[in-house]
Design a protein around this motif. Structure first.
Motif, PDB file in Angstrom:
ATOM      1  N   TYR A  37      24.414  13.860 -54.966  1.00  0.00           N
ATOM      2  CA  TYR A  37      24.838  12.535 -54.496  1.00  0.00           C
ATOM      3  C   TYR A  37      24.063  12.135 -53.247  1.00  0.00           C
ATOM      4  N   TYR A  38      23.843  13.078 -52.339  1.00  0.00           N
ATOM      5  CA  TYR A  38      23.025  12.776 -51.163  1.00  0.00           C
ATOM      6  C   TYR A  38      21.606  12.402 -51.589  1.00  0.00           C
ATOM      7  N   ALA A  39      21.057  13.126 -52.565  1.00  0.00           N
ATOM      8  CA  ALA A  39      19.707  12.828 -53.041  1.00  0.00           C
ATOM      9  C   ALA A  39      19.645  11.449 -53.685  1.00  0.00           C
ATOM     10  N   ARG A  40      20.638  11.116 -54.474  1.00  0.00           N
ATOM     11  CA  ARG A  40      20.651   9.827 -55.163  1.00  0.00           C
ATOM     12  C   ARG A  40      20.792   8.667 -54.180  1.00  0.00           C
ATOM     13  N   ILE A  41      21.653   8.816 -53.179  1.00  0.00           N
ATOM     14  CA  ILE A  41      21.923   7.707 -52.256  1.00  0.00           C
ATOM     15  C   ILE A  41      20.911   7.646 -51.115  1.00  0.00           C
ATOM     16  N   ASN A  42      20.514   8.808 -50.597  1.00  0.00           N
ATOM     17  CA  ASN A  42      19.603   8.842 -49.445  1.00  0.00           C
ATOM     18  C   ASN A  42      18.158   9.144 -49.809  1.00  0.00           C
ATOM     19  N   GLY A  43      17.899   9.534 -51.058  1.00  0.00           N
ATOM     20  CA  GLY A  43      16.543   9.875 -51.468  1.00  0.00           C
ATOM     21  C   GLY A  43      16.147  11.295 -51.127  1.00  0.00           C
ATOM     22  N   ASP A  44      17.058  12.048 -50.500  1.00  0.00           N
ATOM     23  CA  ASP A  44      16.771  13.433 -50.094  1.00  0.00           C
ATOM     24  C   ASP A  44      18.106  14.151 -49.912  1.00  0.00           C
ATOM     25  N   GLU A  45      18.272  15.271 -50.596  1.00  0.00           N
ATOM     26  CA  GLU A  45      19.550  15.985 -50.496  1.00  0.00           C
ATOM     27  C   GLU A  45      19.804  16.571 -49.108  1.00  0.00           C
ATOM     28  N   CYS A  46      18.772  16.693 -48.305  1.00  0.00           N
ATOM     29  CA  CYS A  46      18.933  17.220 -46.945  1.00  0.00           C
ATOM     30  C   CYS A  46      19.319  16.141 -45.937  1.00  0.00           C
ATOM     31  N   ASN A  47      19.159  14.891 -46.324  1.00  0.00           N
ATOM     32  CA  ASN A  47      19.522  13.770 -45.463  1.00  0.00           C
ATOM     33  C   ASN A  47      21.029  13.546 -45.592  1.00  0.00           C
ATOM     34  N   ARG A  48      21.779  13.861 -44.569  1.00  0.00           N
ATOM     35  CA  ARG A  48      23.239  13.787 -44.617  1.00  0.00           C
ATOM     36  C   ARG A  48      23.793  12.492 -44.037  1.00  0.00           C
TER      37      ARG A  48
END
Length: 80
Positions: A37-48
Motif C-alpha cells: 500500500y505504501y508502494a502504491r500510494i507513495n511510489g516506494d514502500e520505504c516512503n512512510r
C-alpha cells in the motif's frame, strides 16, 4: 471475514516467507501487505508518508473482504 491472521515483525524477519507458506496451504486466504500500500500510494514502500491515505486504502480493502466473508492474512512491520 471468517478468520483474520496477522503476521507482524521486523524488516527481513521472514514475514513474506511465512505468509507465502500459509498461502500454499490455503490458497483461499486473501493476503494484504502494508508495504504494498505504501508502494502504491507513495511510489516506494520505504516512503512512510501519507500514513492516513495508506491505512484508509487498506481498511477499505479489509472491509470488502469482511463483507465477502474471506479469510484474511495481513503482513506488516508496523506495531501501530
Amino acid at each position: 471475514m471468517a478468520n483474520f491472521y496477522l503476521v507482524c515483525g521486523i524488516s527481513g524477519g521472514g514475514k513474506t516467507t511465512l505468509s507465502n507458506r500459509i498461502m500454499q496451504i490455503n490458497a483461499d486466504i486473501k493476503m494484504y501487505d502494508v508495504d504494498e500500500y505504501y508502494a502504491r500510494i507513495n511510489g516506494d514502500e520505504c516512503n512512510r508518508s501519507n500514513f492516513f491515505e495508506v491505512w484508509m486504502a487498506l481498511w477499505r480493502d479489509l472491509h470488502e473482504s469482511e463483507m465477502k466473508g474471506e479469510d484474511v492474512l495481513l503482513t506488516t512491520n508496523a506495531l501501530t
